[in-house]
Design an enzyme around this catalytic site. Structure first.
Site, PDB file in Angstrom:
ATOM      1  N   ARG A 104       5.322  -0.867   2.248  1.00 43.45           N
ATOM      2  CA  ARG A 104       5.070  -2.182   2.843  1.00 43.45           C
ATOM      3  C   ARG A 104       5.502  -3.276   1.881  1.00 43.45           C
ATOM      4  O   ARG A 104       5.013  -3.336   0.755  1.00 43.45           O
ATOM      5  CB  ARG A 104       3.580  -2.330   3.203  1.00 43.45           C
ATOM      6  CG  ARG A 104       3.278  -3.591   3.991  1.00 43.45           C
ATOM      7  CD  ARG A 104       1.893  -3.563   4.596  1.00 43.45           C
ATOM      8  NE  ARG A 104       0.832  -3.649   3.606  1.00 43.45           N
ATOM      9  CZ  ARG A 104      -0.457  -3.755   3.896  1.00 43.45           C
ATOM     10  NH1 ARG A 104      -0.841  -3.726   5.157  1.00 43.45           N
ATOM     11  NH2 ARG A 104      -1.363  -3.837   2.949  1.00 43.45           N
ATOM     12  N   THR A 108       6.286  -9.785   2.991  1.00 44.66           N
ATOM     13  CA  THR A 108       6.339  -9.866   4.455  1.00 44.66           C
ATOM     14  C   THR A 108       5.333  -8.953   5.144  1.00 44.66           C
ATOM     15  O   THR A 108       5.058  -9.121   6.334  1.00 44.66           O
ATOM     16  CB  THR A 108       7.740  -9.472   4.954  1.00 44.66           C
ATOM     17  OG1 THR A 108       7.976  -8.080   4.657  1.00 44.66           O
ATOM     18  CG2 THR A 108       8.814 -10.325   4.279  1.00 44.66           C
ATOM     19  N   ASP A 200      -6.823   1.252  -0.557  1.00 46.57           N
ATOM     20  CA  ASP A 200      -5.464   1.774  -0.454  1.00 46.57           C
ATOM     21  C   ASP A 200      -5.524   3.300  -0.534  1.00 46.57           C
ATOM     22  O   ASP A 200      -5.803   3.869  -1.593  1.00 46.57           O
ATOM     23  CB  ASP A 200      -4.602   1.205  -1.603  1.00 46.57           C
ATOM     24  CG  ASP A 200      -3.133   1.581  -1.450  1.00 46.57           C
ATOM     25  OD1 ASP A 200      -2.840   2.798  -1.374  1.00 46.57           O
ATOM     26  OD2 ASP A 200      -2.294   0.677  -1.428  1.00 46.57           O
ATOM     27  N   ASP A 203      -3.242   5.003  -3.249  1.00 45.83           N
ATOM     28  CA  ASP A 203      -3.743   4.847  -4.610  1.00 45.83           C
ATOM     29  C   ASP A 203      -4.954   5.732  -4.848  1.00 45.83           C
ATOM     30  O   ASP A 203      -5.075   6.368  -5.910  1.00 45.83           O
ATOM     31  CB  ASP A 203      -4.106   3.389  -4.873  1.00 45.83           C
ATOM     32  CG  ASP A 203      -2.881   2.513  -5.120  1.00 45.83           C
ATOM     33  OD1 ASP A 203      -1.809   3.070  -5.384  1.00 45.83           O
ATOM     34  OD2 ASP A 203      -3.008   1.282  -5.035  1.00 45.83           O
TER      35      ASP A 203
END
Length: 209
Positions: A104, A108, A200, A203
């Site tokens: 990602r 944006t 996340d 992660d």
């Protein structure tokens, strides 16, 4: 419009709660994700067609049921989708595995492709796309676009945690793709993370920041 299936089995919900906790260590997070994927796979494959064959048991001959020649494939979205692969393969060890690499863009928030490798007979397989998080829906939409561009037709999305925005976006973009998910959370925050979510997933799965 595609069908949304929320897998609310008590074991799935219990393990998901353990994963959500900040203090859940990487080792446990990884194991729990694999276990939930295995449990969810039972639901995703519930409608596979069966056929009857004749076999011989130690006692006598009989007719019994097997899956009717369906070829299965699983396609994890890198990185976090890798954590679901072993759980699914525990249930369907003969499935072929493809990979789609997306990240990602931090500015944006849109998905960027960097890798795509699928089984050569992708058009003949029932495919399960794996990604723990269905946030904006951008990665799932892009991954399914890539699969369809390469001939894939029968596709299901399997995720762990999503939000209404991501579910709606995926259903709108791919109304033929059913979604299996363990929880639909409240919303996205300003950084496009699911709230309350679990952080996340990549992660936490690999111990990176």
């Amino acid at each position: 419009m595609s069908t949304l299936h929320v897998v609310d089995h008590p074991l799935v919900q219990h393990k998901l709660t353990l994963m959500r906790r900040t203090e859940c260590p990487t080792k446990d997070f990884r194991q729990l994700l694999e276990e939930i994927a295995m449990l969810m796979c039972y639901e995703v494959t519930r409608e596979l067609p069966l056929t009857e064959i004749e076999i011989e048991t130690p006692i006598t001959k009989c007719k019994s049921k097997i899956i009717a020649g369906k070829k299965l494939g699983i396609v994890p979205i890198l990185r976090a989708g890798l954590g679901m692969v072993d759980g699914v393969l525990t249930v369907v060890p003969s499935a072929k595995v493809g990979h789609i690499g997306l990240y990602r863009d931090p500015e944006t928030h849109l998905p960027v492709e960097y890798y795509c490798k699928l089984p050569p007979d992708v058009a003949e397989r029932d495919l399960i796309v794996l990604d723990p998080m269905l946030a904006t829906g951008g990665s799932a939409i892009a991954a399914i676009n890539f699969i369809k561009q390469r001939g894939g037709k029968h596709i299901t999305m399997m995720a762990l945690v999503g939000c209404p925005e991501g579910v709606y976006a995926l259903q709108k973009a791919h109304p033929d793709v059913d979604i299996y998910i363990a929880a639909v959370d409240e919303k996205l925050n300003e950084n496009k993370y699911i709230v309350p979510g679990l952080g996340d997933a990549g992660d936490r799965l690999f111990g990176t920041k």
